[in-house]
Design an enzyme around this catalytic site. Structure first.
Site, mmCIF file in Angstrom:
data_model
loop_
_atom_site.group_PDB
_atom_site.id
_atom_site.type_symbol
_atom_site.label_atom_id
_atom_site.label_comp_id
_atom_site.label_asym_id
_atom_site.label_seq_id
_atom_site.Cartn_x
_atom_site.Cartn_y
_atom_site.Cartn_z
ATOM 1 C CG ASP A 1 -36.735 -0.913 -3.715
ATOM 2 O OD1 ASP A 1 -37.560 0.032 -3.466
ATOM 3 O OD2 ASP A 1 -35.941 -0.958 -3.706
ATOM 4 C CB ILE A 2 -43.134 -0.520 -3.235
ATOM 5 C CG1 ILE A 2 -42.449 -0.770 -1.965
ATOM 6 C CG2 ILE A 2 -43.499 -1.988 -3.534
ATOM 7 C CD1 ILE A 2 -43.029 -0.766 -1.244
ATOM 8 C CG ASN B 1 -26.789 -1.178 1.720
ATOM 9 O OD1 ASN B 1 -25.561 -1.345 0.920
ATOM 10 N ND2 ASN B 1 -27.821 -0.501 1.230
ATOM 11 C CG HIS C 1 -25.858 2.597 4.274
ATOM 12 N ND1 HIS C 1 -26.377 4.210 4.903
ATOM 13 C CD2 HIS C 1 -24.644 3.362 4.433
ATOM 14 C CE1 HIS C 1 -25.203 4.704 4.692
ATOM 15 N NE2 HIS C 1 -23.867 4.221 4.594
ATOM 16 C CD GLN C 2 -28.950 -6.155 6.503
ATOM 17 O OE1 GLN C 2 -28.319 -5.979 6.968
ATOM 18 N NE2 GLN C 2 -29.685 -7.199 5.869
ATOM 19 C CG HIS D 1 -31.945 -5.974 0.890
ATOM 20 N ND1 HIS D 1 -31.957 -5.953 2.167
ATOM 21 C CD2 HIS D 1 -31.948 -5.609 0.231
ATOM 22 C CE1 HIS D 1 -32.223 -5.156 2.268
ATOM 23 N NE2 HIS D 1 -31.972 -4.468 1.440
ATOM 24 C CG HIS E 1 -30.612 -2.735 -2.791
ATOM 25 N ND1 HIS E 1 -31.928 -1.598 -3.014
ATOM 26 C CD2 HIS E 1 -30.006 -2.415 -1.820
ATOM 27 C CE1 HIS E 1 -32.298 -1.642 -1.571
ATOM 28 N NE2 HIS E 1 -30.692 -1.924 -1.036
#
Lengths: 136, 136
Positions: B30-31, B82, B88-89, B95, B97
């Site tokens: 994750d960036i 999510n 909270h998507q 995806h 996390h």
């Protein structure tokens, strides 16, 4: 495992509101829900954390959660799995939460603080090196 | 899908710090991490929400996450997925996390408010009835 509340739910020693079951996974309604429809998916064989669950069990879990999402006609929802006391794991038997969220003021609430300063290069290198060691 | 940032990551049009890949799943760092080692697992074929992801893809995801947990030697961690803006998507490509948590003051923070008054009977009945209709 003796004295594990979720093992006792799987065996029927403790009653539960069961909704679904497969060869390796058992699903039931959460008795302390944070939203309507909040339910849990657990491996039938005891394992404390996700990385200790057998692959054949892991391969069934998300498919079963998807079936319950479709059966409940949930549009907005979170799927959450916690490992370790500091990561909010309360029962030491791996479990996946499906938390529907019909309204924004119910269900899962997160405090999300991204930090682009976190150093990701070394951990990414370690992951790649160990994966290579294990699988090639 | 055109204009999907995660589809562009899978195709290589947008660069990523890739850590793992299978037939149907792509994994990268994750960036905007919320902890060291925070990474993402996405289906290669576009789907907005988890219940739209094909079963053969779902069956690979947790196994791949497990491999990365072991490779990173993570002890405490959360796995979160999510669906929907109110849940909270942020990117409209499903995806997962993986959020390691080495210390209690980093990583995922939850506000968890269980409410035993929430009525679970009717939704459980609905889920069971629809599952029966679909699978028997």
């Amino acid at each position: 495992m003796e004295d594990c509340i979720f093992c006792k739910i799987v065996s029927g020693e403790i009653p539960s509101n069961k909704i679904h079951e497969s060869d390796h996974v058992y699903a039931f309604m959460d008795i302390s829900p944070i939203s309507k429809g909040h339910c849990l998916f657990i491996p039938k064989v005891h394992a404390e954390k996700m990385h200790e669950v057998a692959d054949e069990t892991l391969s069934e879990i998300l498919i079963m959660i998807k079936q319950v999402i479709n059966a409940g006609v949930f549009e907005n929802y979170n799927v959450l799995q916690n490992n370790g006391i500091i990561a909010h794991q309360e029962v030491k038997h791996a479990h996946w939460h499906l938390i529907p969220k019909e309204h924004s003021d119910e269900g899962l609430k997160l405090e999300w603080k991204p930090n682009k300063e976190i150093e990701q290069t070394r951990i990414a290198d370690k992951i790649r090196a160990n994966l290579l060691f294990e699988f090639e």
